[in-house]
Write a protein that holds these residues in place. Structure first.
Motif, PDB file in Angstrom:
ATOM      1  N   PHE A   1       0.954  -1.191  -0.305  1.00 36.42           N
ATOM      2  CA  PHE A   1       0.209   0.218   0.057  1.00 36.42           C
ATOM      3  C   PHE A   1       1.030   1.244   0.086  1.00 36.42           C
ATOM      4  N   THR A   2       0.991   1.694  -1.179  1.00 36.72           N
ATOM      5  CA  THR A   2       1.921   2.889  -1.366  1.00 36.72           C
ATOM      6  C   THR A   2       1.528   4.317  -0.687  1.00 36.72           C
ATOM      7  N   ARG A   3       0.343   4.584  -0.323  1.00 37.58           N
ATOM      8  CA  ARG A   3      -0.003   5.533   0.466  1.00 37.58           C
ATOM      9  C   ARG A   3      -0.686   5.298   1.790  1.00 37.58           C
ATOM     10  N   PHE A   4      -0.073   4.702   2.479  1.00 37.37           N
ATOM     11  CA  PHE A   4      -0.904   4.177   3.997  1.00 37.37           C
ATOM     12  C   PHE A   4      -0.498   5.266   4.834  1.00 37.37           C
ATOM     13  N   LEU A   5      -1.344   5.791   5.649  1.00 40.88           N
ATOM     14  CA  LEU A   5      -1.026   6.721   6.431  1.00 40.88           C
ATOM     15  C   LEU A   5      -1.559   6.431   7.914  1.00 40.88           C
ATOM     16  N   VAL A   6      -0.771   7.238   8.784  1.00 37.96           N
ATOM     17  CA  VAL A   6      -0.818   6.703  10.257  1.00 37.96           C
ATOM     18  C   VAL A   6      -0.989   8.119  11.075  1.00 37.96           C
ATOM     19  N   SER A   7      -0.860   8.419  12.320  1.00 42.57           N
ATOM     20  CA  SER A   7      -0.723   9.436  12.959  1.00 42.57           C
ATOM     21  C   SER A   7       0.867   9.975  13.008  1.00 42.57           C
ATOM     22  N   PRO A   8       0.837  11.252  13.448  1.00 41.20           N
ATOM     23  CA  PRO A   8       2.341  11.864  13.612  1.00 41.20           C
ATOM     24  C   PRO A   8       3.457  11.469  14.609  1.00 41.20           C
ATOM     25  N   THR A   9       2.687  10.884  15.545  1.00 39.21           N
ATOM     26  CA  THR A   9       3.375  10.213  16.516  1.00 39.21           C
ATOM     27  C   THR A   9       2.670   8.887  16.978  1.00 39.21           C
ATOM     28  N   CYS A  10       3.647   8.296  18.016  1.00 40.41           N
ATOM     29  CA  CYS A  10       3.527   6.804  18.075  1.00 40.41           C
ATOM     30  C   CYS A  10       2.034   6.233  18.993  1.00 40.41           C
ATOM     31  N   ALA A  11       2.099   6.824  20.058  1.00 34.61           N
ATOM     32  CA  ALA A  11       0.798   6.248  20.872  1.00 34.61           C
ATOM     33  C   ALA A  11      -0.548   6.177  20.082  1.00 34.61           C
ATOM     34  N   PRO A  12      -0.864   7.487  19.458  1.00 29.85           N
ATOM     35  CA  PRO A  12      -1.733   7.823  18.726  1.00 29.85           C
ATOM     36  C   PRO A  12      -2.307   6.356  17.579  1.00 29.85           C
ATOM     37  N   THR A  13      -1.096   6.344  16.876  1.00 27.59           N
ATOM     38  CA  THR A  13      -1.268   5.190  15.751  1.00 27.59           C
ATOM     39  C   THR A  13      -1.468   3.857  16.335  1.00 27.59           C
ATOM     40  N   ARG A  14      -0.639   3.651  17.318  1.00 33.49           N
ATOM     41  CA  ARG A  14      -1.080   2.553  17.871  1.00 33.49           C
ATOM     42  C   ARG A  14      -2.636   2.223  18.489  1.00 33.49           C
ATOM     43  N   SER A  15      -3.043   3.214  18.910  1.00 35.59           N
ATOM     44  CA  SER A  15      -4.604   3.250  19.355  1.00 35.59           C
ATOM     45  C   SER A  15      -5.265   2.820  18.216  1.00 35.59           C
ATOM     46  N   ALA A  16      -5.063   3.705  17.220  1.00 31.82           N
ATOM     47  CA  ALA A  16      -5.726   3.300  15.895  1.00 31.82           C
ATOM     48  C   ALA A  16      -5.740   1.972  15.449  1.00 31.82           C
ATOM     49  N   LEU A  17      -4.674   1.446  15.535  1.00 31.37           N
ATOM     50  CA  LEU A  17      -4.564   0.140  15.054  1.00 31.37           C
ATOM     51  C   LEU A  17      -5.422  -0.852  16.282  1.00 31.37           C
ATOM     52  N   MET A  18      -5.452  -0.525  17.535  1.00 30.80           N
ATOM     53  CA  MET A  18      -5.955  -1.550  18.077  1.00 30.80           C
ATOM     54  C   MET A  18      -7.453  -1.260  18.146  1.00 30.80           C
ATOM     55  N   THR A  19      -8.024  -0.168  17.811  1.00 33.69           N
ATOM     56  CA  THR A  19      -9.644   0.070  17.766  1.00 33.69           C
ATOM     57  C   THR A  19     -10.243   0.185  16.400  1.00 33.69           C
ATOM     58  N   GLY A  20      -9.448   0.588  15.546  1.00 32.76           N
ATOM     59  CA  GLY A  20     -10.000   0.976  14.056  1.00 32.76           C
ATOM     60  C   GLY A  20     -10.795   2.351  14.120  1.00 32.76           C
ATOM     61  N   ARG A  21     -10.382   3.221  14.805  1.00 35.54           N
ATOM     62  CA  ARG A  21     -11.115   4.578  14.860  1.00 35.54           C
ATOM     63  C   ARG A  21      -9.695   5.741  15.293  1.00 35.54           C
ATOM     64  N   HIS A  22     -10.190   6.812  15.025  1.00 30.09           N
ATOM     65  CA  HIS A  22      -9.043   8.115  15.218  1.00 30.09           C
ATOM     66  C   HIS A  22      -8.616   8.036  16.642  1.00 30.09           C
ATOM     67  N   PRO A  23      -7.330   8.030  16.675  1.00 30.99           N
ATOM     68  CA  PRO A  23      -6.795   8.132  18.003  1.00 30.99           C
ATOM     69  C   PRO A  23      -7.530   9.230  19.060  1.00 30.99           C
ATOM     70  N   MET A  24      -8.042  10.322  18.606  1.00 31.47           N
ATOM     71  CA  MET A  24      -8.547  11.322  19.579  1.00 31.47           C
ATOM     72  C   MET A  24      -9.810  10.935  20.341  1.00 31.47           C
ATOM     73  N   LYS A  25     -10.448   9.946  19.468  1.00 29.92           N
ATOM     74  CA  LYS A  25     -11.766   9.210  19.969  1.00 29.92           C
ATOM     75  C   LYS A  25     -11.453   8.099  20.881  1.00 29.92           C
ATOM     76  N   ASN A  26     -10.134   7.757  20.884  1.00 33.28           N
ATOM     77  CA  ASN A  26      -9.945   6.771  21.863  1.00 33.28           C
ATOM     78  C   ASN A  26      -9.089   7.503  23.331  1.00 33.28           C
ATOM     79  N   GLY A  27      -9.181   8.916  23.106  1.00 32.38           N
ATOM     80  CA  GLY A  27      -8.537   9.686  24.474  1.00 32.38           C
ATOM     81  C   GLY A  27      -7.241   9.950  24.474  1.00 32.38           C
ATOM     82  N   VAL A  28      -6.453   9.625  23.235  1.00 32.98           N
ATOM     83  CA  VAL A  28      -5.102   9.508  23.077  1.00 32.98           C
ATOM     84  C   VAL A  28      -4.907  10.765  22.210  1.00 32.98           C
ATOM     85  N   THR A  29      -4.327  11.897  23.094  1.00 37.03           N
ATOM     86  CA  THR A  29      -4.025  12.996  22.184  1.00 37.03           C
ATOM     87  C   THR A  29      -2.375  13.460  22.472  1.00 37.03           C
ATOM     88  N   HIS A  30      -1.668  12.420  23.245  1.00 39.84           N
ATOM     89  CA  HIS A  30      -0.253  12.817  23.576  1.00 39.84           C
ATOM     90  C   HIS A  30       0.247  11.508  23.624  1.00 39.84           C
TER      91      HIS A  30
END
Length: 544
Positions: A100-129
């Motif tokens: 997948f040549t245009r695969f996008l994540v978050s700008p920092t690590c914990a937010p991306t990991r929360s998105a992988l675990m839940t299938g939704r945007h990190p801020m909706k998981n409470g992860v803002t830092h």
């Protein structure tokens, strides 16, 4: 004897049916015992049918191995055009995968990991830092391993978790059956909150929390995480149920420390210590990918196992060098022509590799240009496993399976993906930061909000130059050099409106914004308690 036949034979014996009952007919009318035999035969056939159905479902549920590196980004892979990094094993995986040549994540690590675990945007998981309690993933979320349990998966994590260091947030409490992790966002990190690793921890011979208890290891952290994962995979590979292995290195995150042999290659070429450590860690990751791929071949697992490789955000600055400057004489800085690094809302801050391989099922050597994201991983893996029931009102991503199977060449381009750097000062009102450090992406355009480095640099801002919104045509201008917002004001207005709607939905779900800082560091407390009671045993590396 096959497992299916063996179970059928056991069911036959339990039902009381002998060979004389099965396969022979009586010529006339009722025979003594026939009614009972027929009743038992009916039970036997129903049970056998259920088993066959379950066996077929199981046959369609492959093992899954997801490898995610920390701060590597898109650029430092040989096949991505990097001019001097040596990644022969990642190159091989690239060649044998769908990319997948245009695969996008978050700008920092914990937010991306929360998105992988839940299938939704990190801020909706409470992860803002990534620290200060704002890295904790809401306890109301259903995680990827919990979803996969519907299809019988056993799950293990090896390396970096970074979604909460208090006990209820730990991975062995959130669906993982095996957990071999360090604390915080990096080995040895400690902040004035719950986010902290074991005290004084190092990249070599680290203390690891293994299923809730600390162990003392011997070796370099990345090598250890792959070794622990391989040992677990070896123990699970012949089970009737599939496994999910989440191998999540803390490398090449700073401090930039690699095994001496990996560092030496670069210092001998004139690299400074930080850069030698950063790129040395990446080449060490590549070596471990070779170990993993070799064992999958030796254990004949490729046809039954999906292998995924990705990173958690854009390439980090500092360790990687500086844009426009050679990393060392004759060794140019390389970021695949993208603007932005880790922490940026630009493409370079969020674009990562995504290689996915399943032999004899998906055609290798393909590039898929449909813009996809971290939130798509959970629904994709669920679809592959045959899971139809996903957590209600949680999953925002979409399945990539139609692209992988070739059923579809592309997916709808009407979707918007949202990026926000987060990381505002603790105690501040998030709404005051809605309109800075954010971006909106669809298949063609990237809209970058005013206040980000893409439109005005930090140096320019200090001189009083006002930042402005920017729109980039990513198909014509992937390096984001030309702002076309004046040519397409309607496109920008729609993207800005979509972002506002997203923020309105996300703000009430930012559940960690007003929580007090933990007065203790749980990993420190547990480590001291265990030291004073049972002590810290040495971890015995598995035989591979």
């Amino acid at each position: 004897m096959s497992k299916r036949y063996a179970l059928a034979k056991r069911l036959q014996e339990k039902s009381g049916l002998s060979k004389s009952h099965v396969g022979k007919s009586h010529r006339f009318g009722y025979q003594p015992g026939m009614q009972s035999a027929l009743r038992n035969l009916s039970v036997f056939l129903c049970a056998l049918g259920c088993f066959i159905d379950q066996a077929e479902v199981r046959a369609k549920a492959p093992n899954i191995i997801l490898v995610i590196t920390d701060d590597q980004g898109y650029g430092p892979v040989g096949r991505h055009g990097h001019p001097w990094i040596k990644t022969p094993n990642l190159n091989k995986l690239y060649d044998t995968s769908t990319r997948f040549t245009r695969f996008l994540v978050s700008p920092t690590c914990a937010p991306t990991r929360s998105a992988l675990m839940t299938g939704r945007h990190p801020m909706k998981n409470g992860v803002t830092h990534t620290i200060l309690e704002r890295e904790r993933m809401t306890l109301k979320a259903t995680t990827l391993p919990q979803v996969l349990k519907q299809a019988g998966y056993t799950s293990g994590i090896f390396g970096k978790w970074h979604l909460g260091d208090e006990e209820p947030y730990q991975p062995h409490k959130r669906g993982f059956d095996e957990a071999f992790i360090h604390g915080a966002g990096g080995i040895g990190q400690a902040y004035n909150c719950s986010c902290a690793d074991a005290p004084g921890n190092k990249y070599f011979d680290p203390i690891i929390r293994h299923n809730g208890s600390f162990v003392k290891t011997k070796g370099f952290c990345t090598d250890l995480f792959f070794t622990a994962a391989l040992g677990w995979i070896k123990a699970k590979k012949d089970n009737e149920t599939p496994f999910f292995a989440y191998i999540t290195t803390n490398a090449p995150h700073g401090p930039f420390i690699a095994p001496p042999k990996n560092t030496k290659r670069f210092t001998d070429l004139g690299f400074a210590d930080k850069q030698a450590g950063f790129y040395g860690m990446i080449e060490n990751i590549d070596e471990n990918m070779g170990r993993l791929m070799g064992k999958l071949k030796d254990w004949n697992l490729y046809k039954d196992t999906i292998l995924i490789f990705m990173s958690d955000n854009g390439m980090t600055g500092g360790g990687s060098g500086r844009l426009g400057q050679a990393v060392a004489k004759g060794y140019p800085f390389f970021n695949a022509g993208m603007k932005g690094l880790k922490g940026s809302a630009d493409e370079g801050g969020v674009r990562v590799p995504f290689f996915i391989r399943w032999d004899d099922h998906w055609k290798a050597g393909r590039n898929i240009g449909t813009v996809s994201a971290h939130i798509d991983v959970l629904p994709t893996l669920a679809a592959i496993a045959g899971i139809k029931k996903l957590p209600e009102e949680q999953v925002e991503g979409r399945s990539m399976l139609p692209l992988l199977t070739g059923e579809k060449k592309t997916l709808s381009d009407s979707r918007y993906l949202f990026t926000h750097k987060g990381r505002w000062k603790t105690g501040a009102e998030p709404n005051n930061f809605q309109w800075i450090n954010y971006a909106v992406r669809n298949q063609r355009y990237r809209f970058v909000g005013g206040g980000t480095a893409i439109s005005v640099s930090e140096r320019q801002r200090k001189k009083g130059i006002s930042p402005k919104d920017a729109l980039f045509d990513m198909l014509k201008d992937p390096g984001q050099r030309t702002n076309v917002i004046n040519e397409h004001p309607g496109v920008a207005a729609k993207m800005r409106a979509a972002y506002n709607k997203f923020w309105t939905e996300a703000r009430p779900l930012m559940v960690n914004e007003s929580v007090p800082m933990s007065p203790t560091r749980p990993f420190h407390v547990w480590y001291k308690q265990q030291t004073q009671s049972t002590g810290i045993p040495h971890w015995k590396a598995p035989e591979l």
